[in-house]
Write a protein that holds these residues in place. Structure first.
Motif, PDB file in Angstrom:
ATOM      1  N   THR A  40       0.826  -1.208   0.000  1.00  0.00           N
ATOM      2  CA  THR A  40       0.000   0.000   0.000  1.00  0.00           C
ATOM      3  C   THR A  40       0.856   1.253   0.000  1.00  0.00           C
ATOM      4  OG1 THR A  40      -1.740  -1.164   1.220  1.00  0.00           O
ATOM      5  CG2 THR A  40      -1.831   1.239   1.218  1.00  0.00           C
ATOM      6  N   ILE A  41       1.877   1.285   0.843  1.00  0.00           N
ATOM      7  CA  ILE A  41       2.721   2.475   0.955  1.00  0.00           C
ATOM      8  C   ILE A  41       3.537   2.689  -0.311  1.00  0.00           C
ATOM      9  CG2 ILE A  41       4.639   3.507   2.225  1.00  0.00           C
ATOM     10  CD1 ILE A  41       3.530   1.922   4.698  1.00  0.00           C
ATOM     11  N   VAL A  42       4.143   1.627  -0.830  1.00  0.00           N
ATOM     12  CA  VAL A  42       4.932   1.759  -2.059  1.00  0.00           C
ATOM     13  C   VAL A  42       4.041   2.201  -3.216  1.00  0.00           C
ATOM     14  CG1 VAL A  42       6.332   0.522  -3.758  1.00  0.00           C
ATOM     15  CG2 VAL A  42       6.697   0.111  -1.318  1.00  0.00           C
ATOM     16  N   GLY A  43       2.863   1.589  -3.349  1.00  0.00           N
ATOM     17  CA  GLY A  43       1.934   2.002  -4.403  1.00  0.00           C
ATOM     18  C   GLY A  43       1.484   3.434  -4.224  1.00  0.00           C
ATOM     19  N   GLY A  44       1.195   3.835  -2.979  1.00  0.00           N
ATOM     20  CA  GLY A  44       0.788   5.216  -2.718  1.00  0.00           C
ATOM     21  C   GLY A  44       1.885   6.212  -3.037  1.00  0.00           C
ATOM     22  N   LEU A  45       3.126   5.865  -2.738  1.00  0.00           N
ATOM     23  CA  LEU A  45       4.239   6.767  -3.055  1.00  0.00           C
ATOM     24  C   LEU A  45       4.458   6.872  -4.554  1.00  0.00           C
ATOM     25  CD1 LEU A  45       6.860   5.875  -0.267  1.00  0.00           C
ATOM     26  CD2 LEU A  45       5.217   7.764  -0.329  1.00  0.00           C
ATOM     27  N   MET A  46       4.248   5.778  -5.280  1.00  0.00           N
ATOM     28  CA  MET A  46       4.329   5.854  -6.744  1.00  0.00           C
ATOM     29  C   MET A  46       3.301   6.847  -7.273  1.00  0.00           C
ATOM     30  SD  MET A  46       4.817   1.982  -8.160  1.00  0.00           S
ATOM     31  CE  MET A  46       6.115   0.906  -7.591  1.00  0.00           C
ATOM     32  N   ILE A  53       4.741  18.272  -7.170  1.00  0.00           N
ATOM     33  CA  ILE A  53       4.610  18.551  -5.742  1.00  0.00           C
ATOM     34  C   ILE A  53       4.903  17.287  -4.937  1.00  0.00           C
ATOM     35  CG2 ILE A  53       2.975  19.178  -3.928  1.00  0.00           C
ATOM     36  CD1 ILE A  53       1.610  21.023  -5.881  1.00  0.00           C
ATOM     37  N   GLY A  54       4.356  16.154  -5.397  1.00  0.00           N
ATOM     38  CA  GLY A  54       4.582  14.903  -4.697  1.00  0.00           C
ATOM     39  C   GLY A  54       6.041  14.484  -4.708  1.00  0.00           C
ATOM     40  N   VAL A  55       6.728  14.703  -5.837  1.00  0.00           N
ATOM     41  CA  VAL A  55       8.158  14.374  -5.922  1.00  0.00           C
ATOM     42  C   VAL A  55       8.936  15.172  -4.885  1.00  0.00           C
ATOM     43  CG1 VAL A  55      10.218  14.521  -7.382  1.00  0.00           C
ATOM     44  CG2 VAL A  55       8.057  13.715  -8.351  1.00  0.00           C
ATOM     45  N   ASN A  56       8.674  16.476  -4.830  1.00  0.00           N
ATOM     46  CA  ASN A  56       9.374  17.330  -3.866  1.00  0.00           C
ATOM     47  C   ASN A  56       9.044  16.957  -2.429  1.00  0.00           C
ATOM     48  OD1 ASN A  56      10.860  18.995  -5.612  1.00  0.00           O
ATOM     49  ND2 ASN A  56       9.084  20.271  -6.041  1.00  0.00           N
ATOM     50  N   GLN A  57       7.760  16.673  -2.155  1.00  0.00           N
ATOM     51  CA  GLN A  57       7.363  16.354  -0.784  1.00  0.00           C
ATOM     52  C   GLN A  57       8.041  15.085  -0.282  1.00  0.00           C
ATOM     53  OE1 GLN A  57       3.073  16.260  -0.523  1.00  0.00           O
ATOM     54  NE2 GLN A  57       2.997  18.357   0.239  1.00  0.00           N
ATOM     55  N   LEU A  58       8.062  14.039  -1.100  1.00  0.00           N
ATOM     56  CA  LEU A  58       8.693  12.796  -0.676  1.00  0.00           C
ATOM     57  C   LEU A  58      10.175  13.006  -0.403  1.00  0.00           C
ATOM     58  CD1 LEU A  58       8.746   9.769  -0.172  1.00  0.00           C
ATOM     59  CD2 LEU A  58       8.980   9.414  -2.654  1.00  0.00           C
ATOM     60  N   VAL A  95       4.003  11.446   8.720  1.00  0.00           N
ATOM     61  CA  VAL A  95       4.446  11.504   7.325  1.00  0.00           C
ATOM     62  C   VAL A  95       3.328  11.061   6.385  1.00  0.00           C
ATOM     63  CG1 VAL A  95       6.034  10.515   5.632  1.00  0.00           C
ATOM     64  CG2 VAL A  95       6.883  11.229   7.867  1.00  0.00           C
ATOM     65  N   ILE A  96       2.625   9.979   6.738  1.00  0.00           N
ATOM     66  CA  ILE A  96       1.582   9.460   5.853  1.00  0.00           C
ATOM     67  C   ILE A  96       0.439  10.461   5.727  1.00  0.00           C
ATOM     68  CG2 ILE A  96      -0.050   8.216   7.346  1.00  0.00           C
ATOM     69  CD1 ILE A  96       1.696   6.731   4.290  1.00  0.00           C
ATOM     70  N   SER A  97       0.210  11.255   6.774  1.00  0.00           N
ATOM     71  CA  SER A  97      -0.836  12.274   6.716  1.00  0.00           C
ATOM     72  C   SER A  97      -0.490  13.365   5.716  1.00  0.00           C
ATOM     73  CB  SER A  97      -1.047  12.897   8.102  1.00  0.00           C
ATOM     74  OG  SER A  97      -1.531  11.933   9.017  1.00  0.00           O
ATOM     75  N   HIS A  98       0.796  13.587   5.462  1.00  0.00           N
ATOM     76  CA  HIS A  98       1.222  14.594   4.491  1.00  0.00           C
ATOM     77  C   HIS A  98       1.344  14.010   3.079  1.00  0.00           C
ATOM     78  CE1 HIS A  98       2.439  16.709   8.209  1.00  0.00           C
ATOM     79  NE2 HIS A  98       2.285  17.800   7.491  1.00  0.00           N
ATOM     80  N   LEU A  99       1.881  12.804   2.978  1.00  0.00           N
ATOM     81  CA  LEU A  99       2.106  12.225   1.655  1.00  0.00           C
ATOM     82  C   LEU A  99       0.836  11.605   1.067  1.00  0.00           C
ATOM     83  CD1 LEU A  99       5.613  10.539   2.126  1.00  0.00           C
ATOM     84  CD2 LEU A  99       5.074  12.735   1.069  1.00  0.00           C
ATOM     85  N   LEU A 100      -0.005  11.003   1.922  1.00  0.00           N
ATOM     86  CA  LEU A 100      -1.279  10.437   1.464  1.00  0.00           C
ATOM     87  C   LEU A 100      -2.392  11.022   2.315  1.00  0.00           C
ATOM     88  CD1 LEU A 100      -0.242   6.679   1.066  1.00  0.00           C
ATOM     89  CD2 LEU A 100      -0.302   8.449  -0.704  1.00  0.00           C
ATOM     90  N   PRO A 101      -2.692  12.288   2.143  1.00  0.00           N
ATOM     91  CA  PRO A 101      -3.650  12.970   3.019  1.00  0.00           C
ATOM     92  C   PRO A 101      -5.040  12.348   2.969  1.00  0.00           C
ATOM     93  CG  PRO A 101      -3.146  14.317   1.078  1.00  0.00           C
ATOM     94  CD  PRO A 101      -2.178  13.175   1.076  1.00  0.00           C
ATOM     95  N   LEU A 128       4.417   2.556  11.697  1.00  0.00           N
ATOM     96  CA  LEU A 128       5.712   1.890  11.814  1.00  0.00           C
ATOM     97  C   LEU A 128       6.236   1.444  10.451  1.00  0.00           C
ATOM     98  CD1 LEU A 128       7.915   0.839  13.661  1.00  0.00           C
ATOM     99  CD2 LEU A 128       6.572  -1.237  14.014  1.00  0.00           C
ATOM    100  N   THR A 129       5.361   0.869   9.620  1.00  0.00           N
ATOM    101  CA  THR A 129       5.789   0.397   8.301  1.00  0.00           C
ATOM    102  C   THR A 129       6.178   1.571   7.401  1.00  0.00           C
ATOM    103  OG1 THR A 129       4.226  -1.444   8.538  1.00  0.00           O
ATOM    104  CG2 THR A 129       5.153  -1.072   6.360  1.00  0.00           C
ATOM    105  N   THR A 130       5.470   2.680   7.520  1.00  0.00           N
ATOM    106  CA  THR A 130       5.833   3.873   6.742  1.00  0.00           C
ATOM    107  C   THR A 130       7.243   4.330   7.086  1.00  0.00           C
ATOM    108  OG1 THR A 130       3.520   4.592   6.617  1.00  0.00           O
ATOM    109  CG2 THR A 130       5.212   6.261   6.249  1.00  0.00           C
ATOM    110  N   THR A 131       7.563   4.380   8.365  1.00  0.00           N
ATOM    111  CA  THR A 131       8.904   4.786   8.784  1.00  0.00           C
ATOM    112  C   THR A 131       9.954   3.836   8.223  1.00  0.00           C
ATOM    113  OG1 THR A 131       8.069   5.780  10.821  1.00  0.00           O
ATOM    114  CG2 THR A 131      10.390   5.200  10.777  1.00  0.00           C
TER     115      THR A 131
END
Length: 445
Positions: A40-46, A53-58, A95-101, A128-131
């Motif tokens: 989920t996290i890897v797919g969401g970051l993709m 904006i997303g590139v810069n935020q990550l 972090v997840i609240s900012h990257l996947l609001p 924990l998994t996001t970190t």
């Protein structure tokens, strides 16, 4: 070694055991939940890095959070301390609240149902998994000296692995929940920042400012000239408003004479055009008999849409499905072949007749707004670099994306890829041919 292999090494049995103890869940369920969260996290970051904006935020989160992989060297030891573990969870959830609001709760619910754990446990595991994922990415950034564009590009090299590694039972809900339709179909890629966004690159300087006339109200507010200026401007504004009002009144009167019905029709047409996509998909008018159709302005406007629907309805799929859908005694779950939808060998390019069949399927879904379907793809023609399962999944999701674009609610269309259709663990010793086709199962009728 790819990202998923790195994460597998980090999330070893000892680490998973520590995590399970912390959240007070069985190790098997904890392991399944963590795996689901990694996907989920890897797919969401993709998805996030498909925008500048997303590139810069990550990249900024990795840099400012000092994610460099250091805690990974002794992660099992770190997780022995509940206070430190809680700090990692809090950090990841922030972090997840900012990257996947606005997605934290929905992801938690999805993982809770997928792994059969408490929702509170799923939320803790999400942080924990996001970190941990960001630590692995940060270590890669540090070792390879990646900038933001390099990080996004590297992340997208995992797309094929992502499609192949995500379990078939989990992929449909993951795609729908996180919105990964274009990612898995290969229709989206990482955004590249403009030079001005990239750190260390020269930023274009502003053009020299030419002298302009300054309107400083404060300086002349007490002078006679200032007062006269204000009165003059006020009079001009009043005259302009009066003229504009008179012009509107005259045009309104002309428009009103005998044209009220046309105005009402125009309003309805405008509202219809701006309607929600899902509403449009559920608002397909029923055909009227040609002999009784009223010859009004409304009929004239609706005729093209009706004609198009009639053309699509004439297809073989409609003739085959209509008796089944209109008979309430027939149970749901029936499969229908979609021979009109096919792809060029080894590719995502559809054949010439495919679009007409997709349009017909879209019309059927609009005609029967309660209908829910599952598209099942099979492929045996994958080329180097992708598996048959990955190719079949991309193909059915490409079809689903076109249905969504035509106005169908994504929740009404499920899509799964089954590769060749031959199970690896089949012990029946019955020779089964590999398949390359698209079929449809009626989930709700």
């Amino acid at each position: 070694m790819n990202l998923f292999a790195n994460l597998t090494n980090v999330l070893n049995s000892e680490v998973l055991s520590r995590i399970a103890t912390y959240i007070d869940e069985p190790i098997e369920k904890t392991s399944k939940a963590v795996d689901g969260l990694v996907y989920t996290i890897v797919g969401g970051l993709m998805k996030r890095t498909t925008s500048e904006i997303g590139v810069n935020q990550l990249f900024n989160h990795i840099q400012k959070g000092r994610y460099d992989g250091t805690p990974l060297d002794n992660l099992a030891t770190v997780l022995r301390d509940p206070a430190h573990t809680n700090m990692l969870i809090t950090q990841g959830n922030d972090v997840i609240s900012h990257l996947l609001p606005a997605m934290k709760s929905s992801i938690g619910s999805m993982i809770s149902g997928y792994a059969n754990i408490r929702n509170s446990s799923a939320i803790s595991l999400l942080g924990l998994t996001t970190t941990i994922v960001l630590q692995v990415l940060g270590k890669q950034v540090k070792e390879q000296k990646l900038d933001a564009d390099g990080l996004a590009a590297t992340l997208f090299t995992e797309r094929e692995s992502f499609v192949n590694i995500v379990p078939e039972s989990f992929m449909p809900q993951l795609v729908d929940k996180v919105g990964l339709h274009q990612i898995v179909a290969g229709a989206a890629g990482p955004a590249r920042r403009t030079p001005a966004d990239a750190p260390g690159k020269p930023v274009a300087t502003a053009a020299p400012v030419r002298p302009t006339i300054a309107y400083d109200v404060a300086d002349d507010s007490d002078s006679d000239n200032g007062a006269l200026t204000k009165w003059g401007v006020g009079i001009l504004v009043a005259l302009a408003l009066a003229f504009g009002g008179y012009y509107l009144y005259q045009n309104t009167q002309k428009y009103s004479d005998g044209q009220e019905e046309t105005a009402d029709l125009a309003t309805v047409t405008s509202d219809t055009i701006q309607a929600d996509t899902v509403t449009r998909s559920l608002a397909v008018p029923k055909e009227q008999p040609a002999a009784t159709a009223p010859k009004s302005a409304t009929t004239a406007i609706a005729t093209p849409a009706t004609a198009t629907a009639t053309t699509a309805v004439a297809g073989s799929l409609t003739r085959e499905m209509t008796p089944y859908l209109t008979n309430p005694t027939l149970p749901k779950g029936r499969f229908f072949a979609l021979p009109g939808i096919a792809f060029q060998p080894g590719s995502l390019s559809m054949t010439a007749t495919s679009q007409a069949s997709i349009n017909e399927l879209s019309t059927l879904l609009k005609t029967y707004p309660q209908l829910q379907i599952q598209l099942v793809g099979y492929a045996n023609d994958a080329q180097v670099g992708i598996t048959n399962k990955g190719l079949s999944f991309k193909r059915v999701n490409l079809i689903k994306q076109q249905l969504i674009t035509s106005g169908i609610n994504f929740q009404r269309v499920d899509a799964i890829g089954r590769g060749t259709g031959v199970m690896r663990n089949d012990t029946s010793r019955i020779q089964r041919p590999s398949m390359r086709k698209i079929v449809m199962r009626v989930v709700v009728k």
